[in-house]
Design an enzyme around this catalytic site. Sequence first.
Site: not given
Length: 540
Positions: A202, A271
């Site tokens: 993330d 990401e």
Amino acid sequence: MQQDAAWWRGAVIYQIYPRSFLDTNGDGVGDLPGIIERLDYVASLGVDAIWISPFFKSPMADFGYDIADYRDVDPLFGTLDDFDRLLAKAHSLGIRVMIDQVLSHTSHEHAWFRESRESRDNARADWYVWADAKPDGTPPNNWLSLFGGVAWRWEPRRGQYFLHNFLSSQPDLNFHNPAVREATLDNVKFWLDRGVDGLRLDAINFCFHDQQLRDNPPKPVELRTGRGFSPDNPYAFQYHHYNNTQPQNLDFLEDLRALLDRYPGATTLGEISSEDSLATMGEYVNEQRLHMGYSFELLTDDFSAAYIRATVEDLEAKMTRGWPCWAISNHDVRRAVTRWGGDDAPDALAKQLVALVCSLRGSVCLYQGEELGLTEADVPFESLQDPYGIAFWPNFKGRDGCRTPMPWNGGAHAGFSQGKPWLPVAAPHSARSVAAQDAQADSVLNGVRHLMRWRKAHPALVAGAIAFLDAPEPVLAFTRSGGDESLLVVFNLSPSPQQWTLPGQLGTLEAIDDHPLLAGRIDGEVLQLPAHGVFYARIG
């Protein structure tokens, strides 16, 4: 499981948002036993892996993306034993398991932060990004939080500000400190030793900050656009040159990759959201850094053939050594069927969207419910849970609309829970339940199952090269070539029939129509495409 070090190339990865997948204990929140109970369903989709959003111990201010203990399961979701059972069952079904890792920040309840905030001279005093106030007491610079407002919060125990790029309860770690990097990698190793097959990373470009704390420059009004935030968010008012995507991040990614390389078949998916996400992906994804990267570039409102082509070609040009991963839906954006087709989008569009993302060069992330053609849910303000949406209501309604519970059947709460769900089940979703679509031969669900099997029979679609062809809007056309196979792929992205004069240089075409989509047909030199139609053909 059979080891294949490159299994992730061309893989379809099914994202599970555990809070909303299946609740087995009646508390209204999905859990790890719920995932275990539905793994046979996941296997029926024909996907290669699952990515599970955070299930770690957390106060849930950002629903698990604020981690208080990286090595334990939050009781809301179950136990470490539940996770081990999940991993074993998934592997027995031939499904690999990827887990979310949130490395750039922790919860303010993490033991590291609780110690760090106590004084300026404790053992972890430099584990987070601390800075003195300006002489007038204001924050050290102009950095802003993605979730609104300044990115600094005052801590009276130390008499300093700490940095938070997201919620104020998500303090940023100081990755310039070698001890932080070492501890972070050790936490990753904990899960690799447990047997996970990969990590979804993330906000991976947020690990490092500019140590000089230089102000971000202002962004002109006409350029205040971005991925994951709207123009009315103050975050859009700046170029984010200094609060993320720092050059030191590259060395850390190489250390992370060196750790992963000790576990054959383990993979990483980063990401990435930066000022130029595609260029950053080109830097971050190669043989020494991340295995795969994905950005928000197709998580947009623009569904034009020109935009899709430009995005893919731009990435192909910038990522010369890496492998992309494409997604058109996830837990942070409006569902694709609604974004690109409106509230009354036909099933043909839902099937076409899955086919589109599965036909681009790269791996694929499918978000739970995408295989059902779920639309964006309309969650009333009084039911909102997302702090992002609550802060920016009504212009931005947050992320709850794509996070509502999975509809499993036509019973109470669509079979998701015996208690009151944490978010309401969307009424239109009940008719699209798994049970209802199981019984319909031509449903979106059965179409996706067919499509996944069909795709694996075409090596060019799984791992081949891509080259776009000139075609008028709204026709998207390209070739995929690899594995002794060359294919023509054409999509009509509109709700009305279209035609396209085939380029003469293509040569002999043999139509492929054993897929579950609305197929075009060749009429002389013209390709006739129905609304939301597709055309696949072997090139002779």
